[in-house]
Design a protein around this motif. Structure first.
Motif, mmCIF file in Angstrom:
data_model
loop_
_atom_site.group_PDB
_atom_site.id
_atom_site.type_symbol
_atom_site.label_atom_id
_atom_site.label_comp_id
_atom_site.label_asym_id
_atom_site.label_seq_id
_atom_site.Cartn_x
_atom_site.Cartn_y
_atom_site.Cartn_z
ATOM 1 N N PHE A 70 29.255 39.348 51.939
ATOM 2 C CA PHE A 70 28.685 38.207 51.226
ATOM 3 C C PHE A 70 29.733 37.268 50.635
ATOM 4 O O PHE A 70 29.393 36.340 49.915
ATOM 5 C CB PHE A 70 27.750 38.705 50.114
ATOM 6 N N ARG A 71 30.985 37.497 50.954
ATOM 7 C CA ARG A 71 32.040 36.629 50.418
ATOM 8 C C ARG A 71 31.975 35.254 51.072
ATOM 9 O O ARG A 71 31.466 35.103 52.181
ATOM 10 C CB ARG A 71 33.415 37.263 50.645
ATOM 11 N N ALA A 72 32.474 34.264 50.358
ATOM 12 C CA ALA A 72 32.509 32.866 50.814
ATOM 13 C C ALA A 72 31.104 32.272 50.948
ATOM 14 O O ALA A 72 30.887 31.357 51.723
ATOM 15 C CB ALA A 72 33.281 32.736 52.115
ATOM 16 N N LYS A 73 30.168 32.805 50.192
ATOM 17 C CA LYS A 73 28.802 32.276 50.193
ATOM 18 C C LYS A 73 28.412 31.742 48.806
ATOM 19 O O LYS A 73 27.252 31.469 48.549
ATOM 20 C CB LYS A 73 27.821 33.348 50.647
ATOM 21 N N LYS A 89 35.780 31.682 25.327
ATOM 22 C CA LYS A 89 37.130 31.989 25.790
ATOM 23 C C LYS A 89 37.073 33.222 26.680
ATOM 24 O O LYS A 89 36.510 34.248 26.295
ATOM 25 C CB LYS A 89 38.056 32.235 24.594
ATOM 26 N N ILE A 90 37.669 33.101 27.873
ATOM 27 C CA ILE A 90 37.626 34.175 28.859
ATOM 28 C C ILE A 90 39.037 34.446 29.357
ATOM 29 O O ILE A 90 39.813 33.516 29.593
ATOM 30 C CB ILE A 90 36.703 33.801 30.043
ATOM 31 N N ILE A 91 39.333 35.714 29.537
ATOM 32 C CA ILE A 91 40.627 36.166 30.046
ATOM 33 C C ILE A 91 40.368 37.051 31.259
ATOM 34 O O ILE A 91 39.411 37.827 31.287
ATOM 35 C CB ILE A 91 41.384 36.982 28.966
ATOM 36 N N LEU A 92 41.244 36.948 32.257
ATOM 37 C CA LEU A 92 41.214 37.866 33.389
ATOM 38 C C LEU A 92 42.626 38.056 33.922
ATOM 39 O O LEU A 92 43.526 37.286 33.607
ATOM 40 C CB LEU A 92 40.246 37.398 34.479
ATOM 41 N N GLU A 93 42.803 39.109 34.701
ATOM 42 C CA GLU A 93 44.098 39.422 35.303
ATOM 43 C C GLU A 93 44.046 39.095 36.789
ATOM 44 O O GLU A 93 43.006 39.293 37.431
ATOM 45 C CB GLU A 93 44.410 40.917 35.162
ATOM 46 N N VAL A 94 45.173 38.623 37.323
ATOM 47 C CA VAL A 94 45.288 38.374 38.764
ATOM 48 C C VAL A 94 46.639 38.879 39.245
ATOM 49 O O VAL A 94 47.596 38.955 38.472
ATOM 50 C CB VAL A 94 45.148 36.872 39.126
ATOM 51 N N GLU A 95 46.675 39.187 40.524
ATOM 52 C CA GLU A 95 47.948 39.559 41.137
ATOM 53 C C GLU A 95 48.855 38.340 41.169
ATOM 54 O O GLU A 95 48.384 37.201 41.234
ATOM 55 C CB GLU A 95 47.706 40.077 42.553
ATOM 56 N N LYS A 96 50.154 38.579 41.146
ATOM 57 C CA LYS A 96 51.107 37.484 41.250
ATOM 58 C C LYS A 96 50.923 36.797 42.604
ATOM 59 O O LYS A 96 50.549 37.443 43.583
ATOM 60 C CB LYS A 96 52.530 38.016 41.086
ATOM 61 N N PRO A 97 51.181 35.495 42.683
ATOM 62 C CA PRO A 97 50.928 34.743 43.931
ATOM 63 C C PRO A 97 51.983 35.032 45.012
ATOM 64 O O PRO A 97 52.696 34.151 45.472
ATOM 65 C CB PRO A 97 50.962 33.290 43.461
ATOM 66 N N THR A 99 51.096 36.936 47.876
ATOM 67 C CA THR A 99 50.425 37.110 49.165
ATOM 68 C C THR A 99 49.415 35.978 49.346
ATOM 69 O O THR A 99 49.027 35.318 48.375
ATOM 70 C CB THR A 99 49.665 38.454 49.249
ATOM 71 N N TYR A 100 48.988 35.799 50.561
ATOM 72 C CA TYR A 100 47.989 34.775 50.863
ATOM 73 C C TYR A 100 46.710 35.019 50.055
ATOM 74 O O TYR A 100 46.155 34.094 49.454
ATOM 75 C CB TYR A 100 47.694 34.776 52.367
ATOM 76 N N GLU A 101 46.246 36.277 50.029
ATOM 77 C CA GLU A 101 45.015 36.605 49.302
ATOM 78 C C GLU A 101 45.152 36.355 47.804
ATOM 79 O O GLU A 101 44.241 35.838 47.168
ATOM 80 C CB GLU A 101 44.611 38.071 49.547
ATOM 81 N N ALA A 102 46.301 36.728 47.237
ATOM 82 C CA ALA A 102 46.522 36.505 45.808
ATOM 83 C C ALA A 102 46.525 35.010 45.494
ATOM 84 O O ALA A 102 45.945 34.574 44.494
ATOM 85 C CB ALA A 102 47.826 37.158 45.366
ATOM 86 N N LYS A 103 47.159 34.207 46.340
ATOM 87 C CA LYS A 103 47.183 32.750 46.137
ATOM 88 C C LYS A 103 45.769 32.181 46.222
ATOM 89 O O LYS A 103 45.388 31.317 45.427
ATOM 90 C CB LYS A 103 48.093 32.084 47.171
ATOM 91 N N ARG A 104 44.992 32.656 47.183
ATOM 92 C CA ARG A 104 43.604 32.196 47.325
ATOM 93 C C ARG A 104 42.771 32.531 46.097
ATOM 94 O O ARG A 104 41.972 31.725 45.624
ATOM 95 C CB ARG A 104 42.947 32.837 48.558
ATOM 96 N N ARG A 105 42.965 33.746 45.579
ATOM 97 C CA ARG A 105 42.206 34.182 44.414
ATOM 98 C C ARG A 105 42.548 33.315 43.194
ATOM 99 O O ARG A 105 41.660 32.892 42.457
ATOM 100 C CB ARG A 105 42.515 35.659 44.137
ATOM 101 N N PHE A 108 40.905 29.992 43.568
ATOM 102 C CA PHE A 108 39.475 30.150 43.323
ATOM 103 C C PHE A 108 39.189 30.018 41.826
ATOM 104 O O PHE A 108 38.320 29.244 41.401
ATOM 105 C CB PHE A 108 39.001 31.511 43.858
ATOM 106 N N TYR A 109 39.935 30.761 41.019
ATOM 107 C CA TYR A 109 39.727 30.704 39.572
ATOM 108 C C TYR A 109 40.118 29.346 38.997
ATOM 109 O O TYR A 109 39.458 28.843 38.079
ATOM 110 C CB TYR A 109 40.485 31.827 38.864
ATOM 111 N N LYS A 110 41.158 28.732 39.521
ATOM 112 C CA LYS A 110 41.554 27.396 39.045
ATOM 113 C C LYS A 110 40.441 26.382 39.290
ATOM 114 O O LYS A 110 40.169 25.536 38.435
ATOM 115 C CB LYS A 110 42.847 26.940 39.732
ATOM 116 N N ARG A 111 39.798 26.458 40.453
ATOM 117 C CA ARG A 111 38.689 25.538 40.747
ATOM 118 C C ARG A 111 37.543 25.695 39.754
ATOM 119 O O ARG A 111 36.770 24.769 39.537
ATOM 120 C CB ARG A 111 38.176 25.744 42.178
ATOM 121 N N LEU A 112 37.437 26.868 39.155
ATOM 122 C CA LEU A 112 36.382 27.133 38.176
ATOM 123 C C LEU A 112 36.818 26.816 36.746
ATOM 124 O O LEU A 112 36.067 27.037 35.803
ATOM 125 C CB LEU A 112 35.928 28.593 38.280
ATOM 126 N N GLY A 113 38.047 26.298 36.589
ATOM 127 C CA GLY A 113 38.505 25.875 35.274
ATOM 128 C C GLY A 113 39.475 26.816 34.579
ATOM 129 O O GLY A 113 39.850 26.578 33.426
#
Length: 163
Positions: A70-73, A89-97, A99-105, A108-113
């Motif tokens: 169901f991803r990308a839907k 106020k919301i906090i989350l953790e992400v992998e360092k950029p 890899t391609y997947e980490a950069k995409r993730r 994704f979050y940047k597009r959401l603000g």
């Protein structure tokens, strides 16, 4: 909890071993007052979940995942937008950029603000059989300064990771 087995499968399939709890650990935190494990539905079908901690001054999204089918839907975006409407106020953790997947993730979050905060951070190991994981913190709706970052990190370490 209803649908726990299906959520556990999505969780196990979506996160590397180092970035997730064991089944026993997960069951043990389900009754914590500050922790909530929430299913994500699309057209009455379970498609994912998100796990959050209400830490008074911010909401920490510890995990969010959508079943691969169901991803990308738009299911993940919709879930994040629903969370954003409820919390200041919301906090989350992400992998360092790195890899391609980490950069995409991250994008994704940047597009959401969300904003990427470039402070050194490690997710503590969930148990003695795992290693800590170097990650980065993202925040919504604004970047956090170094003092705020230290406060966030200390609260996560104490209340979520118990270190």
């Amino acid at each position: 909890m209803q649908n726990f087995d299906a959520i556990w499968k999505i969780y196990s399939d979506s996160f590397p071993k180092e970035e997730r709890r064991t089944l026993e650990q997960q069951i043990n935190i389900l009754n914590k007052n500050r922790y909530n494990l929430n299913p994500i539905y699309h057209e009455d079908m379970l498609v994912g979940f998100y796990a959050v901690w209400d830490l008074d001054t911010f909401l920490f999204i510890e995990h969010i995942a959508i079943d691969r089918k169901f991803r990308a839907k738009g299911c993940g975006s919709k879930a994040i937008k629903n969370i954003i409407h409820k919390f200041d106020k919301i906090i989350l953790e992400v992998e360092k950029p790195e890899t391609y997947e980490a950069k995409r993730r991250i994008e994704f979050y940047k597009r959401l603000g969300f904003h990427l905060n470039n402070y050194d951070y490690e997710q503590p190991a969930y148990d003695d059989n795992k290693e800590s994981v170097p990650l980065l913190i993202m925040s919504y709706p604004n970047k956090i300064n170094e003092n705020e970052f230290e406060n966030v990190k200390n609260k996560l370490y104490k209340m979520v990771y118990k270190v």
